[in-house]
Design a protein around this motif. Structure first.
Motif: not given
Lengths: 153, 772
Positions: A130-132, A136, B207, B679, B683, B702-703
């Motif tokens: 996961i890269c918040r 990507y 979140h 979202h 999410d 999460l994406p």
């Protein structure tokens, strides 16, 4: 307590660990490898990824005692001119960068298996990280660039 | 790699796509974050958390915990309250949140007691051994119960000292509504509309999940409280700690490291008040590190319910808009009242509308507190207004893109809340995304299992105003520079673009401009790093401090006698003050001090101002320093068998005034869009009777790289702001505003169904298709 030896980025570290010590904590606290990071503690985000030999391992789920004698690579052990490292830097594939060491190591594993990965192979191999910040698109470009640098057509 | 000097300097200045500061360090993971710093011997802290959503604390039993080997101390909320009194209650809008609960608990997971121990495992074991007796109170699980029931999360409202305009709420009792914003313009009820659309919208709590977990280390040295912490708001935290411990600001030091993401999660009061109270109480170093499960409980994004209407008159003009907005702020207000007003005022959308009536309320419930999250409440109301105008266009038989375009606010227009539009090119953004996704080409909608559609949406948000930014610039004799600001780089790239601004003004290499990490002993006050404010506010201070340095250098050069022998270029001697470059700067500073390595210092301030809302109408002639304008266009396919949505193309445009670094701007746009995709489609935080059900990354989706659209196009729109640094504005939130409604509008186009509740999961889509 158990005495084990971890070969981290080529350097042997002899250390005493409890039965329940996590590879993540031993690498961070005893070998000084802070590129290995806890993001979730349940093996779901990939920030704690290390390579054992050429195989990726989620160090937050790994018991250190099981890796006695293992050859472990972390991102800070890679040279700045490494194909994957330089491709990520050149492609802007890091924003805050916290998760990126995990992506770099996963990319090395991918390219060892598939020197010219398809788009779907990239997705399959990296979807557990996961890269918040949402880097990507740049990560995709970086993986292709690294593949090109490693084995030019 | 070597570049020509000319190219290097241009790429390094304003408008250049120079690489991010320490790109290689980020990739190799050698950037040191807070949790990576060695702290030596310290007390590791774990907290015991409430198992009740709403209950009076009858007794806290700590004996068993204290008996465990390696436990230094166990502290209850009552202990801290006895020591610090009402100062234990902190918060940016309301001083309502205790570092540890002492009279009652208000959500499942609230800290009740803290254990200090030799190591974290021992501390956690001991925290589990704490036992609390409760007297249960009626819980307030949702907005409906909060607004219509008779149980109250707080006995009375306690506005903090931070926002003076909340003072009138002090001591108000018997309510869960801690703030209400009202916008009234014209009379929407008297408008005879040709067509009205209405919707009841829901955006769930979500979140932030920055991958770096929160961590705070606090200690006492020389009678001062020092702290190293993961925060976007070092100046705010210093004030909070000074108030809590009753210390002068000079005896509190807050330092940071680069953050591993934040998005609003690491700001205001998180771990810091508890860390400071414990360090002060025991006069020893303490370290608090949140696990992921704990991080979920520290703050969330507001769930919001919006009931709204939009009316067009017989001539097709937008004659009225109404919105009743309720933000679920959980057990503590945090900055919810600000979110309530700032997003309530844009709830009608960025359109020319005759009459508006908005009521926006911030509501306490017995749930984890909600606070700031990228977009500051605006994505929730954008979900409402962009769905409504889309529906209205369909009802009127108009093209949704063209209909929006006709009614969007233009430069110089007064928005419904009374503030004029400048440097907010909604039309430019909308046109750009429509062109990018080839709006004029009808999608092949299909007749079988896969259906295709396209949608657009527009967003508007005000920048945080008023705020204060300061900058101190130290120019070194070798023409490198050290910039002191309290902006926190958390991935947005502020360290990079601030260096570009300095370098552009002084005509030096931006990679030789170092930005000092926020340290309240060293770097000057800056309101916060949030609300997309830093590029404009801190950027203005940084530009000013560099301009001031330039003036200083030119004055010094003019004072100096001609010394052509020093550089052998008589035409560039002391009296020639027209041009600066690194060589010339080095000479000027060297000649002035007669020493190598000397430094010159300048300082600058930039402060924005506003006019508070009118109490009756909610209007203001200057509610904000500037506006963000964004638009999103989407082409997608819906699998009607599984309900899965596949994004074929997403274009995201933002008016940034002027891009200081276009590459970083594009990353902010795409990164925000990817967060917005989550979202829109999956999410959400799920709570059951106040208990967080999916608060681990095994359960919270999460994406990932798989969720990327086939094509993702960031588009920079530049309509320069008159007062921005080089015309620039921020961009951190612009890209997220309109993502969910653009996707919702495209789904409607594909399958003819309007969704009003987020997220639009495969289950929701299949269920809606089956019940059609």
């Amino acid at each position: 307590m158990n005495e084990i030896t971890l070969i981290v980025n080529g350097t042997p570290h002899r250390t005493r660990v409890s039965d329940s010590a996590l590879l993540l904590d031993v690498l961070r606290e005893q070998a000084g490898c802070t590129s290995v990071r806890e993001g979730c503690g349940v093996g779901a985000c990939g920030a704690c990824t290390v390579l054992v030999g050429e195989t990726s391992v989620s160090s937050c789920l790994a018991l250190a005692t099981r890796y006695d004698g293992a050859n472990i690579t972390t991102a800070e052990g890679l040279d700045e001119n490494d194909d994957v490292v330089s491709a990520f830097a050149d492609c802007g594939a890091a924003q805050c960068g916290y998760c990126i060491p995990g992506f770099v190591l996963m990319t090395r594993e991918l390219l060892a298996e598939h020197p010219r990965p398809t788009s779907e192979q990239i997705t399959e191999h990296l979807e557990g990280n996961i890269c918040r910040c949402g880097t990507y698109p740049e990560i995709r470009t970086a993986v292709s660039t690294a593949a090109e640098r490693r084995s030019p057509r | 790699m070597p570049e020509t000097p000319e190219k290097t300097s241009r790429q390094d200045w304003v408008g250049g796509r120079r690489a991010r500061y320490d790109a290689l360090g980020r990739v190799r993971g050698v950037v040191g974050h807070v949790g990576d710093q060695p702290v030596g011997t310290c007390a590791h802290v774990a907290v015991h958390r409430s198992t009740q959503p709403h209950a009076a604390i009858r007794a806290v039993h700590t004996e068993e915990a204290l008996a465990i080997d390696g436990v230094y101390a166990v502290v209850t909320g009552a202990d801290l309250h006895k020591r610090f009194g009402e100062a234990l209650l902190t918060g940016p809008a309301f001083a309502d949140q205790p570092a540890l609960a002492y009279d009652k608990v208000r959500f499942v997971g609230e800290p009740v007691a803290a254990v200090l121990a030799a190591d974290l495992a021992t501390a956690r074991e001991a925290a589990d051994a704490v036992y609390v007796e409760y007297d249960e109170l009626d819980p307030v699980y949702d907005l409906d119960t909060a607004l219509n029931g008779e149980s109250y999360v707080h006995d009375e409202l306690r506005p903090s000292a931070v926002f003076g305009d909340l003072r009138h709420l002090d001591g108000v009792r018997d309510t869960n509504i801690n703030y209400e914003y009202r916008l009234r313009h014209g009379n929407p009820n008297k408008v005879s509309g040709a067509r009205t659309v209405r919707g009841e919208f829901w955006a769930p709590p979500t979140h932030h999940v920055p991958i770096e977990l929160p961590c705070t280390v606090a200690w006492v040295e020389g009678g001062r409280l020092e702290m190293l912490t993961t925060t976007q708001t070092p100046s705010y935290v210093r004030q909070t700690i000074a108030d809590l411990l009753d210390l002068p600001l000079s005896r509190v030091r807050v330092t940071t490291r680069p953050l591993g993401g934040s998005f609003g999660a690491k700001m205001y009061d998180r771990l810091e008040p508890l860390a400071a109270a414990l360090a002060w109480q025991f006069q020893r170093k303490v370290r608090l590190a949140a696990s992921r499960e704990e991080a979920f409980l520290l703050t969330t994004r507001h769930g919001a319910a919006i009931t709204s209407t939009l009316t067009a008159d017989a001539g097709g003009q937008l004659s009225a808009a109404t919105a009743d907005v309720a933000y679920d702020t959980g057990a503590y207000a945090d900055v919810g009242p600000r979110i309530t007003a700032k997003s309530g005022m844009v709830a009608p959308g960025p359109y020319r509308i005759g009459s508006v009536d908005v009521r926006s309320r911030c509501v306490y419930t017995n749930k984890p507190s909600a606070g700031p999250f990228r977009g500051f409440g605006v994505p929730q109301v954008t979900w409402s207004h962009e769905s409504l105008i889309d529906e209205l266009a369909h009802e009127l038989g108009e093209d949704p893109y063209a209909f929006r375009r006709e009614h969007l606010l233009r430069e110089g227009d007064l928005a419904p809340m009374g503030t004029r539009m400048h440097s907010a090119d909604f039309v430019g953004c909308l046109d750009a995304v429509a062109e990018s996704i080839s709006w004029d080409t009808q999608p092949d909608r299909g007749t079988g299992r896969i259906r295709r559609g396209r949608g657009v949406a527009v967003g508007v948000k005000a920048v945080l105003t008023p705020t204060i930014a300061n900058a101190v610039l130290q120019l070194n004799q070798d023409a490198s520079a050290t910039l002191m600001i309290s902006t926190v780089d958390m991935g947005q790239g502020s360290d990079t673009i601030m260096a570009q601004i300095v370098a552009d003004v002084l005509r030096v290499d931006s990679r030789r401009v170092h930005v000092v990490r926020a340290d309240t002993d060293v770097t000057p006050y800056d309101t916060i790093t949030a609300g997309s404010r830093s590029t404009y506010h801190t950027g203005n201070a940084v530009r000013a401090v560099a301009e001031s340095m330039r003036v200083r250098l030119l004055a010094l050069a003019a004072e100096q006698p001609e010394q052509p022998e020093q550089h052998g270029q008589p035409e560039r001697s002391g009296v020639d003050t027209g041009e600066l470059d690194e060589e010339r700067i080095a000479e000027i500073v060297h000649a002035h001090f007669g020493a190598r390595g000397a430094t010159l210092t300048t300082e600058a301030n930039f402060t924005s101002s506003w006019s508070p809302y009118d109490k009756e109408t909610g209007r203001s002639e200057k509610v904000t320093e500037h506006w963000f304008a964004g638009a999103v266009g989407v082409r997608l396919a819906v699998d009607t068998a599984t309900g899965r949505v596949h994004l074929e193309h997403l274009a995201v445009a933002g008016d940034v005034g002027r891009a200081i670094n276009p590459a970083l701007v594009e990353q902010q746009l795409t990164g925000a869009a990817i967060m917005g995709i989550g979202h829109a489609l999956f999410d959400q935080l799920v709570l059951d009777q106040g208990q967080l059900v999916n608060g681990t990354l095994l359960d919270y989706q999460l994406p990932s790289i798989r969720d990327l659209p086939d094509e993702l196009t960031p588009i920079i729109v530049e309509s320069p702001h008159d007062d921005g640094p080089f015309g620039a504005k921020g961009v951190g939130e612009t890209g997220i505003l309109a993502v969910a409604p653009a996707i919702g509008n495209a789904i409607r186009d594909a399958i003819g169904l309007r969704f009003t509740r987020l997220p639009m999961t495969p289950e929701a889509i299949v269920t809606a298709l089956e019940s059609r």
